[in-house]
Write a protein that holds these residues in place. Structure first.
Motif, PDB file in Angstrom:
ATOM      1  N   ASP A 140      48.268  73.207  42.925  1.00 57.83           N
ATOM      2  CA  ASP A 140      47.802  73.356  41.548  1.00 57.83           C
ATOM      3  C   ASP A 140      48.607  72.527  40.549  1.00 57.83           C
ATOM      4  O   ASP A 140      48.299  72.497  39.362  1.00 57.83           O
ATOM      5  N   SER A 141      49.654  71.826  41.033  1.00 57.04           N
ATOM      6  CA  SER A 141      50.488  71.091  40.074  1.00 57.04           C
ATOM      7  C   SER A 141      50.762  69.630  40.438  1.00 57.04           C
ATOM      8  O   SER A 141      51.208  68.866  39.581  1.00 57.04           O
ATOM      9  N   PHE A 142      50.513  69.225  41.682  1.00 62.56           N
ATOM     10  CA  PHE A 142      50.552  67.796  42.026  1.00 62.56           C
ATOM     11  C   PHE A 142      49.128  67.402  42.376  1.00 62.56           C
ATOM     12  O   PHE A 142      48.606  67.753  43.436  1.00 62.56           O
ATOM     13  N   ILE A 143      48.476  66.715  41.453  1.00 60.62           N
ATOM     14  CA  ILE A 143      47.020  66.557  41.520  1.00 60.62           C
ATOM     15  C   ILE A 143      46.628  65.090  41.714  1.00 60.62           C
ATOM     16  O   ILE A 143      46.939  64.228  40.886  1.00 60.62           O
ATOM     17  N   LYS A 189      58.642  69.343  43.873  1.00 59.25           N
ATOM     18  CA  LYS A 189      59.001  70.586  44.584  1.00 59.25           C
ATOM     19  C   LYS A 189      60.387  71.064  44.143  1.00 59.25           C
ATOM     20  O   LYS A 189      60.603  72.250  43.860  1.00 59.25           O
ATOM     21  N   VAL A 190      61.333  70.132  44.059  1.00 58.37           N
ATOM     22  CA  VAL A 190      62.694  70.470  43.622  1.00 58.37           C
ATOM     23  C   VAL A 190      62.679  70.967  42.177  1.00 58.37           C
ATOM     24  O   VAL A 190      63.352  71.955  41.835  1.00 58.37           O
ATOM     25  N   ILE A 216      54.961  57.667  46.335  1.00 57.13           N
ATOM     26  CA  ILE A 216      54.302  58.906  45.884  1.00 57.13           C
ATOM     27  C   ILE A 216      54.815  60.113  46.677  1.00 57.13           C
ATOM     28  O   ILE A 216      54.893  61.229  46.157  1.00 57.13           O
ATOM     29  N   ASP A 217      55.203  59.882  47.927  1.00 56.23           N
ATOM     30  CA  ASP A 217      55.780  60.978  48.721  1.00 56.23           C
ATOM     31  C   ASP A 217      57.070  61.495  48.084  1.00 56.23           C
ATOM     32  O   ASP A 217      57.315  62.713  48.043  1.00 56.23           O
ATOM     33  N   ASN A 218      57.880  60.586  47.563  1.00 54.70           N
ATOM     34  CA  ASN A 218      59.108  61.001  46.871  1.00 54.70           C
ATOM     35  C   ASN A 218      58.795  61.785  45.596  1.00 54.70           C
ATOM     36  O   ASN A 218      59.537  62.697  45.216  1.00 54.70           O
TER      37      ASN A 218
END
Length: 396
Positions: A285-288, A250-251, A242-244
């Motif tokens: 607001d976009s990784f929930i 982000k990229v 999930i970290d990846n």
């Protein structure tokens, strides 16, 4: 009628537990009496266990495997508590010496080995005893049965274990069940001498149950979100990557994909680290993170694509469930990936890296025809496989 014992840890929300629920739901109770031994009577899936199963009473000594060392000592299980302290210290030292990426598996082995003298035996003679979740010491050492079967759900090439210690345990079993051919191959690469014991029985899936659950009403923020929605259902742990996924989103944002939202259903030990990563990446607001959900299917239903960004898997139950719900599926190229989807037919396999995830998302986002092809092929494929249980009945 034959008496069967099935043993596992608990019924917390997870892929292994979901596959056990499905197996118990489809079991042949006309010919078999089934006892279920859960070390701890906890978990949201407990209420989903078939009422045709006889749930055995909780045994305090085995319940310790789902408790902290502090709780164990508070319960006056001093011998088991000290064995846990010993295994934790030793696993930590060896993990550093051998540079284990995840010493937790080795610690689990040591924990069981040290606790064995203080664990009671089962005083019932069974025809068959099944251990559903590694490590399998309980069934191997404390259960009397004419036949013993152990299940493997993970890619053993990716986990650090004491091979000789494991072999002593595996030799106590008549059969070892792998949930996929790739899972079997990775296991035998590590434990080659067990070749004649290993068979493949895939996780049981019930499309009717999954579709019915997907149509249930739940509090779901995805419904009102008009962005392009990605969903992952997974434990928040190193294995699931999930970290990846956070780093990949982000990229993607930096590349101009501002209307993508990535939702995750699940919980686990890496939650605070992942929350920190989300904040640091300015993706609040976009990784929930939606947290633990007993019923993940309405969330899968609302997704535009389903992604499994794992570092390793045995066979991810949720990927098959997303296919049943006719979702375009993308998975990373973990060792067992090719046994999970037919690449380009009912799923897409991308490189196991942040760049691979970014590239895969771009490809699916920008290619409506590709997404539609995956949807159509999933819709026209029958993923029901309760017949897999016939393999189990055969060895029983």
């Amino acid at each position: 009628m034959k008496n069967i014992l099935i043993a596992s840890f608990d019924m917390e929300v997870g892929g292994v537990e979901r596959s056990l629920i499905s197996m118990l739901e489809n079991f042949d109770y006309k010919n078999y009496v089934v006892d279920l031994m859960l070390y701890k009577h906890q978990g949201d899936f407990l209420e989903l266990v078939s009422d045709k199963v006889n749930l055995l009473g909780e045994v305090p000594q085995y319940a310790t495997f789902r408790k902290s060392i502090g709780e164990i000592l508070k319960d006056k299980q001093y011998s088991i508590g000290l064995s846990r302290v010993f295994s934790k210290i030793n696993a930590g030292i060896l993990g550093k010496v051998k540079k284990f990426e995840e010493p937790g598996y080795y610690q689990m082995q040591l924990m069981w080995k040290c606790a064995l003298p203080f664990l009671p035996e089962v005083n019932i003679q069974y025809d068959v005893a099944i251990s559903y979740l590694w490590p399998h010491y309980f069934v191997a050492e404390k259960v009397s049965a004419k036949k013993k079967i152990a299940w493997i759900h993970t890619d053993f090439s990716t986990v650090e274990t004491d091979i000789q210690l494991d072999l002593k345990m595996w030799r106590k079993f008549d059969y070892i069940v792998a949930v996929s051919e790739a899972c079997k191959t990775s296991f035998l690469n590590k434990y080659g001498e067990l070749k004649n014991k290993v068979i493949v029985i895939e996780n049981i899936t019930s499309p009717e149950f999954i579709r019915e659950m997907a149509n249930r009403k739940v509090d779901n923020p995805m419904i009102k979100d008009n962005r392009f929605k990605i969903l992952t259902v997974a434990r928040l742990s190193h294995a699931k990557g999930i970290d990846n996924a956070v780093k990949a989103l982000k990229v993607l944002k930096e590349k101009g994909y501002h209307d993508i939202a990535w939702y995750v259903v699940g919980y686990g030990g890496d939650e605070s680290m992942i929350k920190g990563l989300i904040k640091e990446s300015k993706l609040d607001d976009s990784f929930i993170l939606l947290g633990k959900k007993t019923n993940p299917y309405p969330f899968i239903k609302e997704a535009d694509i389903y992604i499994q960004p794992s570092r390793y898997e045995g066979k991810a139950v949720t990927v098959g469930e997303a296919q049943i719900l006719s979702k375009p599926v993308m998975i990373t190229k973990y060792t067992t990936a090719k046994s999970q989807v037919k690449d380009g037919f009912d799923g897409y396999i991308t490189e196991l890296s942040i760049e691979g995830i970014v590239s895969g998302v771009e490809k699916l986002y920008n290619n409506f025809d590709m997404r539609q092809k995956l949807i159509n092929n999933c819709s026209n494929t029958n993923y029901s496989n309760s017949f897999e249980l016939n393999k189990l009945y055969k060895i029983i």
